[in-house]
Scaffold this motif. Sequence first.
Motif, PDB file in Angstrom:
ATOM      1  N   VAL A  66      41.400 105.064  29.240  1.00 34.68           N
ATOM      2  CA  VAL A  66      41.600 104.758  27.823  1.00 34.68           C
ATOM      3  C   VAL A  66      40.291 104.884  27.051  1.00 34.68           C
ATOM      4  O   VAL A  66      40.248 105.441  25.947  1.00 34.68           O
ATOM      5  CB  VAL A  66      42.196 103.339  27.661  1.00 34.68           C
ATOM      6  N   VAL A  67      39.198 104.361  27.623  1.00 42.68           N
ATOM      7  CA  VAL A  67      37.896 104.497  26.969  1.00 42.68           C
ATOM      8  C   VAL A  67      37.529 105.969  26.828  1.00 42.68           C
ATOM      9  O   VAL A  67      37.063 106.422  25.771  1.00 42.68           O
ATOM     10  CB  VAL A  67      36.815 103.735  27.761  1.00 42.68           C
ATOM     11  N   MET A  68      37.748 106.736  27.888  1.00 44.09           N
ATOM     12  CA  MET A  68      37.442 108.159  27.874  1.00 44.09           C
ATOM     13  C   MET A  68      38.235 108.892  26.793  1.00 44.09           C
ATOM     14  O   MET A  68      37.683 109.699  26.028  1.00 44.09           O
ATOM     15  CB  MET A  68      37.755 108.765  29.249  1.00 44.09           C
ATOM     16  N   ILE A  69      39.511 108.597  26.693  1.00 48.34           N
ATOM     17  CA  ILE A  69      40.362 109.277  25.723  1.00 48.34           C
ATOM     18  C   ILE A  69      39.948 108.937  24.294  1.00 48.34           C
ATOM     19  O   ILE A  69      39.877 109.813  23.423  1.00 48.34           O
ATOM     20  CB  ILE A  69      41.841 108.921  25.966  1.00 48.34           C
ATOM     21  N   HIS A  70      39.667 107.654  24.049  1.00 50.67           N
ATOM     22  CA  HIS A  70      39.241 107.273  22.700  1.00 50.67           C
ATOM     23  C   HIS A  70      37.923 107.962  22.320  1.00 50.67           C
ATOM     24  O   HIS A  70      37.780 108.483  21.204  1.00 50.67           O
ATOM     25  CB  HIS A  70      39.087 105.755  22.606  1.00 50.67           C
ATOM     26  N   LEU A  71      36.969 107.960  23.244  1.00 53.61           N
ATOM     27  CA  LEU A  71      35.688 108.615  22.948  1.00 53.61           C
ATOM     28  C   LEU A  71      35.879 110.106  22.742  1.00 53.61           C
ATOM     29  O   LEU A  71      35.272 110.700  21.833  1.00 53.61           O
ATOM     30  CB  LEU A  71      34.704 108.347  24.092  1.00 53.61           C
ATOM     31  N   PHE A  72      36.727 110.723  23.543  1.00 57.43           N
ATOM     32  CA  PHE A  72      36.994 112.155  23.415  1.00 57.43           C
ATOM     33  C   PHE A  72      37.566 112.487  22.032  1.00 57.43           C
ATOM     34  O   PHE A  72      37.080 113.392  21.338  1.00 57.43           O
ATOM     35  CB  PHE A  72      37.957 112.577  24.521  1.00 57.43           C
ATOM     36  N   ILE A  73      38.591 111.752  21.623  1.00 54.04           N
ATOM     37  CA  ILE A  73      39.231 112.037  20.331  1.00 54.04           C
ATOM     38  C   ILE A  73      38.267 111.806  19.169  1.00 54.04           C
ATOM     39  O   ILE A  73      38.154 112.637  18.251  1.00 54.04           O
ATOM     40  CB  ILE A  73      40.506 111.181  20.164  1.00 54.04           C
ATOM     41  N   ILE A  74      37.557 110.675  19.219  1.00 48.22           N
ATOM     42  CA  ILE A  74      36.623 110.364  18.129  1.00 48.22           C
ATOM     43  C   ILE A  74      35.479 111.369  18.107  1.00 48.22           C
ATOM     44  O   ILE A  74      35.054 111.819  17.032  1.00 48.22           O
ATOM     45  CB  ILE A  74      36.107 108.923  18.277  1.00 48.22           C
ATOM     46  N   TRP A  75      35.001 111.768  19.281  1.00 48.89           N
ATOM     47  CA  TRP A  75      33.915 112.759  19.348  1.00 48.89           C
ATOM     48  C   TRP A  75      34.392 114.103  18.813  1.00 48.89           C
ATOM     49  O   TRP A  75      33.663 114.794  18.079  1.00 48.89           O
ATOM     50  CB  TRP A  75      33.435 112.906  20.789  1.00 48.89           C
TER      51      TRP A  75
END
Length: 365
Positions: A66-75
């Motif tokens: 979940v952390v990875m996905i959020h960072l990916f989308i925001i990045w």
Amino acid sequence: MWLVISAAVLLFAVSGAVYIICGFHRFSFIRKLGEKRKFLSWLLAAAAAAVVCGAWAVFNLWTAAVVMIHLFIIWLVCDLIASVIRKLRGKKSERNFAGAAALVITAVYLAFGWYFAHHIYITNFALHTDKNIGEDVRIVMIADSHLGITLDGDGFAEQVERIRSLEPDIVVIAGDFADDSSKKADIERACEALSTLEPKYGVFYTLGNHDLGYYPDSLRDYSPDDLERALTDNGITFLKDETVPLGEHLYITGRYDRGNEQRKTASELLDSLDGSRYKLVIDHQPNDYDAEADAGADLVLSGHTHGGPLIPAGQIGLLIGANDSLYGHTHRKGTDFIVTSGISGWAIPFKTGTVSEIDVIDITG
């Protein structure tokens, strides 16, 4: 369906990991290192991504994903905005401002998600019925404690003290009290705390889809028998697709979870009951609304959805028809339905689309 969605989430997380590693590699100090030591620079970028995202695996792999996905989308969004700015300026920046912004925004966003998952609100509902229910009735409902992720046994006991202060007539536990990761000691401590409550009509529990676990008993710290014993030994009424009368004016029915093959229909459970009495139903998953309304239920209490804890997870559940409601109070065919966002959450210690809550339902007749 959910297995497909889970697989898609994991695939998305892996793709995101690759993108994030590339993003870290664009920071100037790593990029300059790559001019002389290319392999070492990519190793450093991967290590940075592992520290930022992979450290969350201390909770579980789902949290790290979940952390990875959020960072990916925001990045990705930050990179797109930076690309537009570059075109407007006609000049490329040497510094990776987009990456820095993505890290800060993700940290702040998930910090709010952490707070909303761990800070438990009181949510009030006021209902009216034309039926004679004697004195007004106050129901306090909790669901989806999933003991262990944000609430252990002692933390749950603290919330029981809050429930006591609300002076309920009925306490309802609408499923998913525990799950595969819960510990037997936490279950027993939580049930001991519930035994101290003295509502007028009692404390009632019915199964959710996680309570009996998906893993074999040998892979969990408790068995279904341990759970039932902890509940019943502490005076909690375990409703297994059955109805009990509450005084002279009410019934309470606890349904088996939707996935239980022995589950009776709403009609089988409710049709034979005295129609002049108020019929309260606990059904963990909110997905049988029409049948429950047709069977004459007055109020149906559910959990399961967690109110859509991560955007857009809840909306997906509605779109694929997994749930009739995502959160809150709805009225259909003369029946009131309330779905709680839950006192905790499953597997993931964040709530970015809702909050954790205890529900207070006041019914006047």
